[in-house]
Design a protein around this motif. Structure first.
Motif, PDB file in Angstrom:
ATOM      1  N   UNK A   1      11.483 -27.502  22.083  1.00 30.97           N
ATOM      2  CA  UNK A   1      11.200 -28.561  23.046  1.00 30.97           C
ATOM      3  C   UNK A   1      11.967 -29.778  22.581  1.00 30.97           C
ATOM      4  N   UNK A   2      12.863 -30.233  23.424  1.00 27.60           N
ATOM      5  CA  UNK A   2      13.774 -31.261  22.934  1.00 27.60           C
ATOM      6  C   UNK A   2      13.153 -32.641  22.851  1.00 27.60           C
ATOM      7  N   UNK A   3      12.238 -32.911  23.734  1.00 32.92           N
ATOM      8  CA  UNK A   3      11.762 -34.294  23.745  1.00 32.92           C
ATOM      9  C   UNK A   3      10.364 -34.333  24.310  1.00 32.92           C
ATOM     10  N   UNK A   4       9.440 -34.846  23.534  1.00 34.12           N
ATOM     11  CA  UNK A   4       8.064 -34.966  23.964  1.00 34.12           C
ATOM     12  C   UNK A   4       7.641 -36.392  23.700  1.00 34.12           C
ATOM     13  N   UNK A   5       6.890 -36.952  24.622  1.00 33.82           N
ATOM     14  CA  UNK A   5       6.470 -38.331  24.403  1.00 33.82           C
ATOM     15  C   UNK A   5       4.965 -38.444  24.202  1.00 33.82           C
ATOM     16  N   UNK A   6       4.232 -37.396  24.518  1.00 29.77           N
ATOM     17  CA  UNK A   6       2.784 -37.484  24.384  1.00 29.77           C
ATOM     18  C   UNK A   6       2.338 -36.818  23.091  1.00 29.77           C
TER      19      UNK A   6
ATOM     20  N   UNK B   1      10.071 -25.924  17.465  1.00 30.84           N
ATOM     21  CA  UNK B   1      10.898 -27.077  17.142  1.00 30.84           C
ATOM     22  C   UNK B   1      10.690 -28.089  18.249  1.00 30.84           C
ATOM     23  N   UNK B   2      10.235 -29.266  17.858  1.00 26.38           N
ATOM     24  CA  UNK B   2       9.855 -30.250  18.857  1.00 26.38           C
ATOM     25  C   UNK B   2      10.495 -31.585  18.523  1.00 26.38           C
ATOM     26  N   UNK B   3      11.076 -32.190  19.517  1.00 24.17           N
ATOM     27  CA  UNK B   3      11.538 -33.568  19.354  1.00 24.17           C
ATOM     28  C   UNK B   3      10.458 -34.494  19.868  1.00 24.17           C
ATOM     29  N   UNK B   4      10.038 -35.427  19.050  1.00 27.31           N
ATOM     30  CA  UNK B   4       8.884 -36.245  19.410  1.00 27.31           C
ATOM     31  C   UNK B   4       9.255 -37.716  19.353  1.00 27.31           C
ATOM     32  N   UNK B   5       8.787 -38.421  20.355  1.00 29.86           N
ATOM     33  CA  UNK B   5       9.085 -39.842  20.404  1.00 29.86           C
ATOM     34  C   UNK B   5       8.138 -40.620  19.496  1.00 29.86           C
TER      35      UNK B   5
END
Lengths: 932, 459
Positions: free
Chosen positions: A760-765, A777-781
């Motif tokens: 998951x490239x981009x998560x904001x929550x 694999x997670x991209x997190x803000x």
């Protein structure tokens, strides 16, 4: 090590690829002599391209009855492509080898002209002076106005690389046949329409003539016929004859055997089928409609655009009229379809042949690893079905499969050519060929047959290469009929004498004639269909003998390099066999027979001196009997017995090998054919058109990954986290940066199933447990808002399931890694510079891991007790022993393999219909904080 | 760790507050649960889990839906719709009278004032009763008599076919909060502060006439009774909201022992201040009770207490076992105790004797880095203090399971199959022993290989 200062030197943000040639110079002793032709994209094996064109292209030409051979169009349609290459000249060449003089006219014994539904012919020819080699696909289209109703065309794939043409012959043939089929379908339709119009004209003319005759009859009642009247009557008779002839032609064209199309998996669009039929119906009850009443007839109302014309008795001279263009000859729809197909062909085959081959080989190999390949391969690659078929061309087939293959091939409409027509056509070609009498051994040398024995033929091929005679500008490199009078010509040096095993497939059978004429045909249609059944059985011996016969005669030179290679290979085999026997006794257990059978084939691979898979892989027959998936094909299989030479080759990390350019080292598959390949093509080579995007992504990911491992000294534990199934969260404020890191790391993430990567490239929550099941694999803000704090709280809460890479402060919190696999996978000192190369390197190591996991998973006794009474502990011990000593895994590497094994198990036992519950496995291990 | 994530130093309050809670860190050797399955389906708080047989369980909650799950695979077997409001009680019920075949049912009661009996084999609704005047808050099955009781504002007795056999008069508006079966056909019902003993009697001719009589009213509790369990044939125990624990004789319904405010600081004078600070009615309520033959385990506020029936005193306690109220505890056969709490975590404890002191706490070098060091130290100190004062036993934290993002309402221990937890975050998590699952998968794998004929045994 973690904070070694030399790492920092490599940390750069800009695209490394662009800097490829601006790197600081290496110390003298490490530098590899520069290849004189080094330029962007050139490989060191590339021959100096003698061609006058810059890249491969497709040429369509016609043998015009008015002006002779003429080029019609090229694909790509760009003047730069063909450059100074003389298309007219080349058109002449390629058109002059059309053996298919398709006969239309009055065959003896037939009252009416007869259309021949001729098969296309396929030849390979070369023009060494021009540096051009071509696959030429001849076809005939029907044109009512043309002489004999036919117009010969040809489509040629022109490349400067002979090997590409030879090796991709089968694939080219398949693809061009599709294009040809499309053209011909359109042409038949257009031809039928044309015939209908012509029939209407004739009908009209007949009526007019008839009326005139009647009037004349009425006008003169003298009782005798004037010459004028007789003329008219004759004219009327000839028109009537013409009508019958044309109706017959129409019937013929409509009775085209459509079943052929069904066989060939290619269904050209037939838009107006129904309409056509309607036309037929209306035509079949021809009305004697008076042209004067034309306005009143509603019969033609559905084709209001056409008004019948009066046809002059004497048609215009053929030079006066303008011949139809190709577009007119075929329906516009089909014409554009064909162009699309041709563009597709161009895209597919552009680039160096080594890319094509590598891609084909690796795809074929991947297909065989059906149990493990889901782990790290692109889903898109696995889902495609064409590769198998395409691959067949360059892949040796098991003997038992040959019959099947032959039957398949003969179903395909394109390759079959009748011997009779061929014979006659040969005579048309102004080539002096020393034809042996009907020597039926020749057909035996067909490619599919030979490919099975390629290992024997490595050296042979070299020799044949040596005998190339190219004194003239175009060579017939071999036809089924070409004589075996193998003469060395003085111009033999015009092509390099380099062993090129791949070429063996198509070239072994080819004999050169010294032709005083200018054309040499490299080969013609594959002739499996011509092989008599009884010869098929005996061909192996025939093949083995013939080379040696040639040896005396034609001066075979055994290349000294090949032979030791073969010996080594055999040694390897025996060595590996013995090792495996030991292995099998202790751990493989009941599956060992399969294992043993598989290995000799695997053993062949390293036998090549340049460490290259030179032989197109053979199908692993044991795999068919045994486990459904073949064995992953690399010789690291015997696990702990992993030979150290392998390590030195694959271990990009080891400093010992740093002298040889590691870039090439991991790229070693490209050695395959490049020894002989011409660098004709400087266009980037998408390995496969369907994955062109994937290719770009891979390159990008590889590049990012390379940068990551250079930039972050803690890359190893991070990669270990991914490989062992612990979700890695990349935390950062900058979306682009996080995404870049995620892309970089994504190549290390094993797939959990046959669907998309768990990335998951981009998560904001805020993250939740369910996310860790789904994503590895997670991209997190990282946000400053209160929500952002929640996000961090969730992270800290679930920290035991996570590794956290903080992209902003450049820290990593994850478990300790002390294994060795990742060190090989991601060495920050690696000399690899290209993203795609690094990607391949990663893939190769991951494949090794996969095969270990495969072995581990499918060894019965490692997981289940041998006897009822055996305690669980001894199974556990055996398991650990296997992992440590047989597979040679250390410390945390064990966990990687165990995780992969779990994925394999889950994948295997999962029922096809159900998605299955994703489960989350984890360990209670302490985490550490790494800082730069 | 959080501090590290946030990057600043402004967030230490949280950890300081939690410092009294024992933490275990990330290395949990004795924690067998290394694999989990998340079971999704519920759309609201999941409050009840009930075991049907060896490998099935049912879950129910505020969304009114009942799910049947396979505890091994996590497969959703049935989704039972029928209630329109939240489910207030659930009980399994198996009958095997007519034919020897055992059929499993579950009975659910809901706030829509209905009770439904479901067949677990088919997932069908067998029968539905909707003649209640108030919500049924508890259900008890008297397997021996083949009847079941529903407790709301009155107490009703039903047979298997959902015929109302008899009922009491209206007892209270608040309703019966708990029911427990006692010997001699008696039941104890907790109604507010009172404990009422009823006797159930089939009439002489043994036919359909049943009767239920109030036998005794026990009014010893100062506050509402929050939990009620039967320990064995001789004793049962009640707990109340203000933390009274009373042990009763099950035969003559007399008070055997009581422990009022046994969690009170009196036992631990040195930590009194701290306790008092956090003392509030809620903090001391007896949320849940469980027992084995020797001890009663009480979830009181945030703590867990072990009360020995023989010695009639608390033998071990973990005063702040969780960050917030403990909702459910259960004793495992292997001297372990599992507790779940509103803080979303599940903890595994082991009851150890004082002599078997654990080895010195893990070297703290690493923990220090994460700020765990201090917490650990304090916990150790607390443990030492406890050893001085508490007798014989102590509760040692063996592992914790973190997965739910909200209060863990209940859990169900399935032995080898693992542990099912349900939570207010609408999820059920199945915790499993990774090692065992892995070898089970291997077994399945080779079975499947053999089935597919892929495994050709060449000897």
């Amino acid at each position: 090590m973690i904070s070694a200062p030399d790492v920092v030197a490599f940390t750069r943000e800009e695209e490394l690829e662009d800097d490829l040639y601006r790197e600081p110079p290496l110390p003298e002793e490490y530098s590899v002599p520069l290849f004189p032709f080094s330029g962007q994209g050139a490989n060191p094996w590339a021959k100096v391209a003698g061609s006058k064109f810059t890249r491969d292209f497709i040429l369509i030409s016609e043998f015009s009855e008015q002006v002779g051979p003429q080029p019609l169009l090229t694909i790509p349609d760009d003047a730069k492509v063909s450059g100074t290459f003389d298309l007219n000249y080349f058109s002449l060449r390629i058109m002059s080898v059309d053996y298919q003089a398709s006969f239309v006219g009055h065959p003896p014994g037939s009252a009416y002209p007869k259309l021949n539904f001729v098969e296309d012919s396929k030849v390979v020819l070369g023009d060494s002076k021009e540096g051009a080699f071509a696959y030429v696909h001849h076809l005939t289209l029907y044109d009512l106005e043309a002489r004999g109703f036919v117009r010969p065309f040809c489509m040629a794939y022109i490349s400067a690389d002979e090997h590409k043409i030879m090796q991709q012959f089968q694939e080219l043939s398949t693809e061009f046949s599709k294009a040809s089929e499309c053209l011909k379908t359109g042409n038949r339709k257009a031809f039928a329409n044309e015939l209908e119009k012509k029939l209407k004209d004739l009908d009209y003319t007949r009526t007019v003539l008839h009326n005139e005759t009647e009037q004349q009859k009425k006008a003169n009642d003298k009782g005798y016929y004037t010459t004028q009247a007789i003329e008219k009557a004759n004219e009327l008779a000839s028109v009537e004859k013409s009508i019958i002839e044309h109706q017959d032609l129409l019937r013929q064209i409509r009775s085209y055997p459509y079943r052929k199309l069904k066989d060939s998996e290619f269904h050209p669009y037939e838009p107006d089928c129904a309409l056509d039929r309607a036309d037929v119906g209306s035509d079949q009850n021809p009305t004697a409609s008076d042209p004067t009443e034309l306005g009143e007839t509603h019969l033609y109302t559905h084709v209001p655009s056409y008004t019948p014309k009066l046809i002059k008795a004497k048609s215009a001279k053929c030079f006066d009229k303008k011949l139809k263009t190709l577009e007119e000859l075929c329906d516009v729809y089909f014409f554009t379809q064909t162009l699309d197909q041709l563009h597709h062909i161009e895209r597919t085959f552009r680039g160096d042949v080594c890319y094509l081959l590598t891609e084909q080989i690796s795809r074929a190999l991947l297909k065989q690893q059906s149990v493990t390949n889901f782990l790290f391969e692109d889903v898109s690659v696995l889902d495609e079905k064409p590769p198998e078929k395409q691959y067949r061309g360059c892949q040796g087939l098991g003997q038992d499969a040959i019959d099947e293959k032959c039957s398949e091939e003969s179903l395909a409409p394109k390759v079959v050519i009748s011997l009779g027509s061929y014979k006659s056509s040969v005579e048309c070609v102004p080539i002096k060929m020393e034809q042996e009498t009907e020597d039926s051994e020749e057909p035996k040398m067909s490619e599919s047959v030979i490919s099975e024995h390629q290992e024997n033929l490595d050296y042979l091929d070299a020799d044949i290469k040596g005998s190339i005679s190219s004194g003239e500008s175009i060579e017939v490199l071999g036809t089924e009929k070409s004589g075996s009078g193998l003469t060395k010509s003085e111009s033999q040096a015009s092509l390099p004498v380099i062993p090129s095993p791949q070429a063996g497939r198509s070239k072994v059978g080819s004999r050169r004639t010294v032709s005083e004429d200018s054309i040499e045909v490299l080969s013609t249609c594959p002739s499996e269909s011509l092989i008599p059944e009884d010869f098929k059985a005996s061909y192996p011996s025939a093949i083995n003998e013939e080379p040696y016969a040639d040896d005396d005669e034609g001066g075979l030179r055994f290349t000294p390099r090949a032979n030791p290679g073969v010996d080594d290979g055999q040694d390897d085999i025996s060595k590996e066999e013995s090792l495996v026997q030991v292995d099998a006794a202790c751990c493989i257990g009941k599956e060992s027979p399969n294992f043993l059978e598989a290995l000799p084939e695997l053993g062949q691979k390293p036998c090549e001196e340049d460490g290259v898979v030179r032989i197109p892989p053979q199908p692993y027959r044991p795999a068919e009997q045994g486990l459904r998936g073949g064995f992953p094909s690399h010789h690291g299989l015997p696990g702990g017995l992993l030979p150290c030479e392998l390590d030195s080759r694959y271990l990009t990390g080891s400093r010992e090998v740093s002298k040889s350019s590691l870039d090439e080292c991991s790229d070693s598959t490209s050695h395959i054919s490049s020894a002989a390949s011409t660098c004709s093509d400087r266009t980037p080579s998408p390995a496969h058109p369907a994955c062109a995007a994937g290719e770009r992504h891979r390159k990008r990911a590889g590049q990012n990954a390379l940068r990551f491992i250079r930039q972050y000294p803690f890359a190893h534990p991070a990669i270990y986290s991914l490989l062992s199934g612990r979700t890695l969260v990349v935390l950062g404020e900058d979306e682009a940066m996080v995404k870049r890191l995620v892309t970089a790391l994504s190549i290390f993430v094993p797939n959990c199933g046959a669907y998309a990567k768990p990335v998951k490239h981009w998560v904001t929550s805020a993250l939740h447990l369910v996310d860790f099941q789904k994503w590895k694999l997670i991209g997190l803000q990282r946000a400053v808002s209160p929500a952002g704090v929640n996000v961090l709280h969730a992270l800290s809460r679930y920290s035991r399931y996570l590794s956290i890479l903080d992209a902003d402060s450049k820290t990593l919190r994850c478990p300790l890694y002390k294994g060795t696999v990742v060190a090989r996978l991601a060495d920050h000192r690696t000399q690899i510079k290209r993203g795609s190369t690094y990607y391949m390197h990663v893939q190769s190591i991951l494949t090794q891991l996969c095969s270990k996991a495969f072995l581990f998973t499918f060894c019965h006794h490692l997981h289940l007790p041998i006897s009822e009474r055996e305690p669980e502990e001894s199974v556990v011990n055996r398991r650990m022993n296997f992992l440590k000593h047989q597979l040679g895994l250390a410390n945390e590497d064990i966990k990687i393999v165990q995780y992969l094994a779990e994925l394999l198990k889950l994948h295997y036992i999962q029922e096809p219909g159900q998605g299955g519950n994703p489960l989350l496995r984890f360990d209670y291990v302490p985490s550490f904080l790494y800082k730069i | 760790m959080l501090r590290w994530l946030i990057g600043g130093g402004r967030e230490p309050q949280g950890s300081a507050e939690k410092s009294s809670v024992q933490t275990i860190g990330e290395e949990q050797i004795q924690n067998p649960y290394t694999e989990l399955l998340v079971l999704k389906g519920h759309q609201d708080i999941v409050r009840f889990l009930v075991q049907i047989d060896d490998c099935r369980f049912a879950s129910a909650g505020d969304d009114g839906i009942v799910f049947l799950w396979n505890a091994q695979t996590g497969e959703k077997l049935y989704e039972l719709h029928g209630h329109t409001h939240k489910i207030t009680a659930i009980a399994p019920f198996s009958s095997s009278d007519v034919t020897e075949e055992k059929t499993d049912f579950i009975i659910t009661a809901s706030a829509d004032r209905t009770v439904i009996v479901w067949d677990c084999a088919s997932g069908r609704q067998v029968q539905k009763v909707s003649c209640f005047h108030s919500t049924v808050k508890c259900l008890t099955v008297l397997q021996r008599l083949n009847v079941w009781l529903s407790g709301g504002s009155d107490l009703c007795v039903w047979n298997q076919n959902l015929d109302l056999l008899c009922k009491t008069s209206h007892l209270t508006d608040a309703g019966i909060s708990a029911l427990v079966e006692l010997p001699k056909n008696c039941v104890a019902a907790a109604v507010g502060k009172e404990l009422i003993i009823f006797r159930l009697s089939a009439s002489n001719n043994g036919s359909e006439v049943w009767n239920i009589l109030e036998v005794k009213r026990l009014v010893d509790h100062q506050d509402n009774i929050s939990s009620l369990i039967s320990v064995n044939d001789l004793t049962f125990v009640t707990g109340s909201y203000i933390g009274e624990l009373i042990v009763w004789d099950a035969l003559d319904w007399t008070k055997q022992a009581s422990e009022c405010n046994f969690w009170d600081s009196s036992v631990h004078p040195d930590v009194q201040t701290e306790i008092k600070l956090s003392q509030s009615p809620h903090e001391s309520s007896v949320q849940h009770l469980t027992s084995d033959d020797e001890c009663v385990f009480a979830a009181v506020g945030k703590g867990i207490y072990v009360y020995n029936l023989q010695m009639k005193r608390v033998i071990a306690c973990q005063r702040t076992a969780h960050d917030s109220s403990v909702l459910h505890i259960e004793k495992l056969p292997n001297r372990q105790l599992i507790s779940c709490s509103e803080d979303g975590s599940v903890r595994i404890w082991e009851l150890r004797e004082k002599q078997q002191l654990p080895a010195e706490p893990v070297p703290t070098g690493f923990f220090n880095m994460w700020g765990f060091g201090r917490a650990n130290k304090q916990a150790n100190q607390a443990a030492k203090k406890m050893q001085e004062n508490t007798p014989v036993y102590f509760l040692d934290l063996v592992g914790d399971l973190i997965g739910h993002s909200s209060a863990v309402q209940m859990f169900l221990y399935f032995g080898e199959l693992g542990l099912a937890t349900c939570s207010a975050d609408h999820l059920i998590i199945l915790w499993k022993d990774g090692e065992r699952e892995s070898s089970l998968r291997s077994l399945t794998l080779f079975q499947k290989l053999a089935q597919n004929g892929d495994l050709q045994l060449k000897l």
